[in-house]
Write a protein that holds these residues in place. Sequence first.
Motif, PDB file in Angstrom:
ATOM      1  N   GLU A 163      28.836 -35.945 -33.620  1.00 56.41           N
ATOM      2  CA  GLU A 163      28.881 -36.329 -32.198  1.00 56.41           C
ATOM      3  C   GLU A 163      27.467 -36.343 -31.618  1.00 56.41           C
ATOM      4  N   ALA A 164      26.654 -35.332 -31.944  1.00 55.33           N
ATOM      5  CA  ALA A 164      25.267 -35.279 -31.467  1.00 55.33           C
ATOM      6  C   ALA A 164      24.470 -36.444 -32.040  1.00 55.33           C
ATOM      7  N   GLU A 165      24.684 -36.760 -33.317  1.00 55.31           N
ATOM      8  CA  GLU A 165      24.009 -37.897 -33.943  1.00 55.31           C
ATOM      9  C   GLU A 165      24.396 -39.200 -33.250  1.00 55.31           C
ATOM     10  N   MET A 169      21.870 -41.771 -31.332  1.00 55.70           N
ATOM     11  CA  MET A 169      21.794 -43.194 -31.691  1.00 55.70           C
ATOM     12  C   MET A 169      22.059 -44.084 -30.479  1.00 55.70           C
ATOM     13  N   VAL A 170      22.978 -43.699 -29.616  1.00 56.69           N
ATOM     14  CA  VAL A 170      23.271 -44.483 -28.410  1.00 56.69           C
ATOM     15  C   VAL A 170      22.048 -44.478 -27.500  1.00 56.69           C
ATOM     16  N   ASP A 171      21.396 -43.317 -27.344  1.00 52.45           N
ATOM     17  CA  ASP A 171      20.186 -43.243 -26.520  1.00 52.45           C
ATOM     18  C   ASP A 171      19.071 -44.108 -27.102  1.00 52.45           C
ATOM     19  N   LEU A 173      19.379 -46.727 -29.045  1.00 53.43           N
ATOM     20  CA  LEU A 173      19.765 -48.128 -28.868  1.00 53.43           C
ATOM     21  C   LEU A 173      19.516 -48.571 -27.428  1.00 53.43           C
ATOM     22  N   GLY A 174      19.778 -47.705 -26.470  1.00 53.20           N
ATOM     23  CA  GLY A 174      19.512 -48.019 -25.064  1.00 53.20           C
ATOM     24  C   GLY A 174      18.032 -48.241 -24.821  1.00 53.20           C
ATOM     25  N   GLU A 175      17.175 -47.426 -25.448  1.00 50.05           N
ATOM     26  CA  GLU A 175      15.734 -47.597 -25.297  1.00 50.05           C
ATOM     27  C   GLU A 175      15.269 -48.919 -25.900  1.00 50.05           C
ATOM     28  N   VAL A 176      15.781 -49.259 -27.071  1.00 48.82           N
ATOM     29  CA  VAL A 176      15.404 -50.515 -27.737  1.00 48.82           C
ATOM     30  C   VAL A 176      15.838 -51.697 -26.881  1.00 48.82           C
ATOM     31  N   ILE A 177      17.036 -51.651 -26.353  1.00 51.44           N
ATOM     32  CA  ILE A 177      17.525 -52.755 -25.517  1.00 51.44           C
ATOM     33  C   ILE A 177      16.704 -52.844 -24.248  1.00 51.44           C
ATOM     34  N   GLY A 178      16.272 -51.718 -23.685  1.00 47.56           N
ATOM     35  CA  GLY A 178      15.468 -51.712 -22.467  1.00 47.56           C
ATOM     36  C   GLY A 178      14.076 -52.284 -22.697  1.00 47.56           C
ATOM     37  N   LYS A 179      13.527 -52.171 -23.911  1.00 39.74           N
ATOM     38  CA  LYS A 179      12.196 -52.671 -24.201  1.00 39.74           C
ATOM     39  C   LYS A 179      12.177 -54.166 -24.493  1.00 39.74           C
TER      40      LYS A 179
END
Length: 184
Positions: A163-165, A169-171, A173-179
């Motif tokens: 669950e922590a992993e 990974m979601v965080d 992915l959010g950073e990559v999409i934001g960049k």
Amino acid sequence: MADRLTQLQDALDNQLTMMYAALNYIQTRQPYSDIPGQPNLAPDPAPIPTPDSVLAPQSAVSQLTNGDASQQQPNGPSQPSQQAVVEEPAADGRPRTPPPERPEVFNRAMREMAQGLVLQEQQIEYLINSLPGLGNSEESQVRRMRELEAELREVEAERARAEAEKERMVDMLGEVIGKVKRIP
């Protein structure tokens, strides 16, 4: 599929229903017995219908009306109808009991009911013998429960790590999409 305890409860309920039905059948349909030296006052059991006796009145009616059941004679049909006979209640208002069975029919039905009860009892024994914990001492059952609890803790810790992993990974992915820049 239900667990073993539910299956066992259902099997016990079925057996009780079968026992009640058997007792009710015996009480209401047993043939009268002869008492030596006494006159037999038992009513005659109903004759066993043969296929010819059931079909004969129906075919006679169809011959009289040329197969058209809607045509009737002015005073009603000349042959008795094949409708079910509804018994009227006795004079005291209670329903009449059905007539006793012939001894050979009664004995055959008793044999079938007994076989059904024995099969149901064997199913109950099988379910009881397959219950977990039978044949194990209390200490071995407690030890097995502790082993299962330790295994459950390990699996729960592994689930928490996964669950922590997933959250990490979601965080990411959010950073990559934001960049990612939009192309105008």
